[in-house]
Design an enzyme around this catalytic site. Structure first.
Site, PDB file in Angstrom:
ATOM      1  N   ARG A   1       0.874  -1.443   0.032  1.00 17.46           N
ATOM      2  CA  ARG A   1       0.051  -0.032  -0.097  1.00 17.46           C
ATOM      3  C   ARG A   1       0.803   1.109   0.090  1.00 17.46           C
ATOM      4  O   ARG A   1       1.990   1.058  -0.036  1.00 17.46           O
ATOM      5  CB  ARG A   1      -0.982   0.084   1.183  1.00 17.46           C
ATOM      6  CG  ARG A   1      -0.757  -0.741   2.502  1.00 17.46           C
ATOM      7  CD  ARG A   1       0.437  -0.050   3.278  1.00 17.46           C
ATOM      8  NE  ARG A   1       0.209   1.297   3.623  1.00 17.46           N
ATOM      9  CZ  ARG A   1       1.047   2.246   3.663  1.00 17.46           C
ATOM     10  NH1 ARG A   1       2.704   1.960   3.836  1.00 17.46           N
ATOM     11  NH2 ARG A   1       0.939   3.633   3.846  1.00 17.46           N
ATOM     12  N   GLY A   2       0.240   2.391  -0.187  1.00 18.81           N
ATOM     13  CA  GLY A   2       1.054   3.590   0.049  1.00 18.81           C
ATOM     14  C   GLY A   2       1.079   3.967  -1.705  1.00 18.81           C
ATOM     15  O   GLY A   2       1.337   3.216  -2.425  1.00 18.81           O
ATOM     16  N   ALA A   3       0.806   5.238  -2.184  1.00 21.48           N
ATOM     17  CA  ALA A   3       0.633   5.562  -3.357  1.00 21.48           C
ATOM     18  C   ALA A   3       1.694   5.249  -4.411  1.00 21.48           C
ATOM     19  O   ALA A   3       1.595   4.410  -5.250  1.00 21.48           O
ATOM     20  CB  ALA A   3       0.430   7.035  -3.436  1.00 21.48           C
TER      21      ALA A   3
ATOM     22  N   ARG B   1      -7.500   0.031  -6.697  1.00 23.09           N
ATOM     23  CA  ARG B   1      -7.793   1.003  -5.649  1.00 23.09           C
ATOM     24  C   ARG B   1      -7.808   2.290  -6.308  1.00 23.09           C
ATOM     25  O   ARG B   1      -7.011   2.529  -7.198  1.00 23.09           O
ATOM     26  CB  ARG B   1      -6.479   0.980  -4.792  1.00 23.09           C
ATOM     27  CG  ARG B   1      -6.502  -0.210  -3.616  1.00 23.09           C
ATOM     28  CD  ARG B   1      -5.610  -0.114  -2.332  1.00 23.09           C
ATOM     29  NE  ARG B   1      -6.388   0.849  -1.838  1.00 23.09           N
ATOM     30  CZ  ARG B   1      -5.358   1.479  -0.450  1.00 23.09           C
ATOM     31  NH1 ARG B   1      -4.069   1.264  -0.314  1.00 23.09           N
ATOM     32  NH2 ARG B   1      -5.855   2.120   0.387  1.00 23.09           N
TER      33      ARG B   1
ATOM     34  N   GLN C   1      -1.581   2.088  10.109  1.00 22.87           N
ATOM     35  CA  GLN C   1      -0.415   2.320   9.371  1.00 22.87           C
ATOM     36  C   GLN C   1       0.713   3.152  10.304  1.00 22.87           C
ATOM     37  O   GLN C   1       1.815   2.833   9.910  1.00 22.87           O
ATOM     38  CB  GLN C   1      -0.546   3.206   7.863  1.00 22.87           C
ATOM     39  CG  GLN C   1      -1.510   2.219   6.982  1.00 22.87           C
ATOM     40  CD  GLN C   1      -2.879   2.542   6.894  1.00 22.87           C
ATOM     41  OE1 GLN C   1      -3.329   2.887   7.711  1.00 22.87           O
ATOM     42  NE2 GLN C   1      -3.401   2.555   5.842  1.00 22.87           N
TER      43      GLN C   1
ATOM     44  N   ASP D   1      -1.888  11.199  -1.626  1.00 23.67           N
ATOM     45  CA  ASP D   1      -2.430   9.980  -2.756  1.00 23.67           C
ATOM     46  C   ASP D   1      -2.586  10.647  -4.041  1.00 23.67           C
ATOM     47  O   ASP D   1      -2.756   9.962  -5.230  1.00 23.67           O
ATOM     48  CB  ASP D   1      -3.626   9.364  -2.383  1.00 23.67           C
ATOM     49  CG  ASP D   1      -2.855   8.226  -1.155  1.00 23.67           C
ATOM     50  OD1 ASP D   1      -2.740   8.567  -0.154  1.00 23.67           O
ATOM     51  OD2 ASP D   1      -2.870   7.051  -1.848  1.00 23.67           O
TER      52      ASP D   1
ATOM     53  N   ASN E   1      -5.396  12.619   1.170  1.00 23.48           N
ATOM     54  CA  ASN E   1      -4.242  11.559   1.767  1.00 23.48           C
ATOM     55  C   ASN E   1      -5.280  10.812   2.817  1.00 23.48           C
ATOM     56  O   ASN E   1      -6.541  10.917   2.825  1.00 23.48           O
ATOM     57  CB  ASN E   1      -3.518  12.429   2.273  1.00 23.48           C
ATOM     58  CG  ASN E   1      -2.319  11.572   2.957  1.00 23.48           C
ATOM     59  OD1 ASN E   1      -1.766  10.768   2.313  1.00 23.48           O
ATOM     60  ND2 ASN E   1      -1.825  11.712   4.189  1.00 23.48           N
ATOM     61  N   LYS E   2      -4.555   9.810   3.576  1.00 28.42           N
ATOM     62  CA  LYS E   2      -5.292   9.029   4.417  1.00 28.42           C
ATOM     63  C   LYS E   2      -6.307   9.820   5.235  1.00 28.42           C
ATOM     64  O   LYS E   2      -6.001  10.937   5.662  1.00 28.42           O
ATOM     65  CB  LYS E   2      -4.320   8.461   5.292  1.00 28.42           C
ATOM     66  CG  LYS E   2      -4.431   7.213   6.560  1.00 28.42           C
ATOM     67  CD  LYS E   2      -5.452   6.322   5.977  1.00 28.42           C
ATOM     68  CE  LYS E   2      -4.968   5.554   4.751  1.00 28.42           C
ATOM     69  NZ  LYS E   2      -5.968   4.816   4.011  1.00 28.42           N
TER      70      LYS E   2
END
Ligand code: MRU
Length: 356
Positions: A50-52, A97, A204, A245, A255-256
């Site tokens: 995960r993570g852009a 995603r 995370q 993101d 973002n998150k």
């Protein structure tokens, strides 16, 4: 941190993609080796990776595996047939995603290779796709180092920094974006202390960012998300750095989930709020934040914790995975081409055109 200590979230080895399963960190360091592109799609959907930027890299490697499978396992030699099969693979990755633009950016780069090399036979083309995926991977590592280089100037000696989610080596090819800035400042000898937001519901922060900071010997403490305002009010936070993101051409940042709350708190307490991301995270085709698709994940991530139900049976839950922070709450956007300041519409465009 020496190179052996550098976490390797994703690697390409002999035609396989090796993924560090981030769902099992910090208790176990388990690597999954994927030989089929469908496994890579699943690893992205289930957040093993995960993570852009890391999602984009995984998709590029997954597409490279897919292309090889079409040629070697399915025995397809006809160019049109090869393209048709590959189109389907592009679509599967694109639906894995929705929010991180790096995924679509990486898919477009792979598509470009196919479109620009119509003269090649399918074997050559599938080799070229592996090379392109490798380039995307290597460029990301370099771009994280650049973000660190530019961003460290914003960090004063003795700074206490709050970060949210994980924008570290695990979310990229290595080194990280927001965490890259923190690492670069620390490696320069600045005394740094990091407040790590736990980041409900996937944790995370407490699982991944804390794991990375510990390995890098950077002092930190973990706080629950709802403690951020308390520490800001007490004057214990000097700045905030988060990843992104997707960033609109005007500088609004997805973002998150929870990032927006922190940005509002930062404004109320006059604390600088920085975003660190490669210029490839800017989606110049989007002007309006409402155009950014926000992923809504399974409610069980909220109602359950490690398989145990923590809400009354039958409770409904909502689980948007991202939010959008409006540009007026953001003090600067640190990119791999330099630091963008308001108005972002012109500064981001200038940076995109800048040759390094
Ligand atoms: O749902 P995740 O874990 O993929 O979300 C990650 C984030 O929101 C990160 O901050 C962002 O992708 C930047 S990673 C360098």
């Amino acid at each position: 941190m020496n190179n052996d200590m550098e976490p390797k979230p994703i690697q390409w080895k002999n035609g396989e993609v090796i993924i560090l399963d981030q769902r099992r960190l910090p208790s176990e360091e388990v690597y999954i080796s994927t030989k089929r592109y469908q496994e890579v799609v699943m690893a992205i959907k289930d957040m093993a990776i995960r993570g852009a930027p890391a999602i984009g890299i995984a998709a590029a490697f997954g597409i490279a595996i897919g292309a090889k499978t079409i040629v070697e396992d399915m025995g397809i030699k006809d160019k049109d047939h090869f393209r048709m099969e590959l189109e389907m693979i592009f679509r599967e990755f694109a639906s894995s995603r929705p929010t991180a633009v790096n995924l679509f950016w990486a898919i477009d780069r792979m598509k470009d290779i196919v479109q620009k090399n119509t003269h090649m036979d399918v074997e050559e083309l599938s080799e070229l796709l592996v090379e392109e995926a490798m380039k995307i991977y290597e460029e990301d590592m370099l771009s994280c180092k650049r973000i660190g280089h530019f961003g460290k100037e914003l960090i004063g000696d003795g700074f206490r920094i709050l970060t949210h989610c994980n924008a570290g080596g695990l979310a990229t090819a290595g080194y990280g974006t927001a965490l890259g800035v923190i690492r670069a400042a620390f490696e320069e000898g600045k005394k740094i202390f990091v407040f790590v937001d736990e980041t409900r519901p996937f944790l995370q922060g407490s699982r991944l960012t804390a794991w990375e900071l510990k390995r890098a010997s950077i002092p930190f403490c973990v706080i629950t998300d709802n403690m951020a305002g308390y520490f800001m009010k007490k004057g214990e936070i000097d700045c905030i750095i988060v990843g992104a993101d997707r960033i609109t051409s005007y500088g609004d940042v997805a973002n998150k989930i929870g990032t927006y709350t922190i940005a509002v708190l930062a404004k109320a307490h006059r604390i600088p709020f920085y975003v660190a991301a490669p210029i490839s995270t800017v989606d110049f085709s989007k002007k309006n934040p409402e155009e950014i698709p926000i992923e809504e994940r399974d409610p069980s991530e909220v109602t359950h914790f490690m398989g145990i139900q923590i809400t009354p049976y039958g409770s409904r839950a909502r689980n948007p995975a991202f939010d959008v922070t409006p540009r007026w709450l953001i003090s600067a956007i640190i990119t791999d081409k330099g630091i963008a300041k308001r108005p972002y519409i012109s500064s981001l465009k200038r940076l995109r055109e800048k040759n390094l």
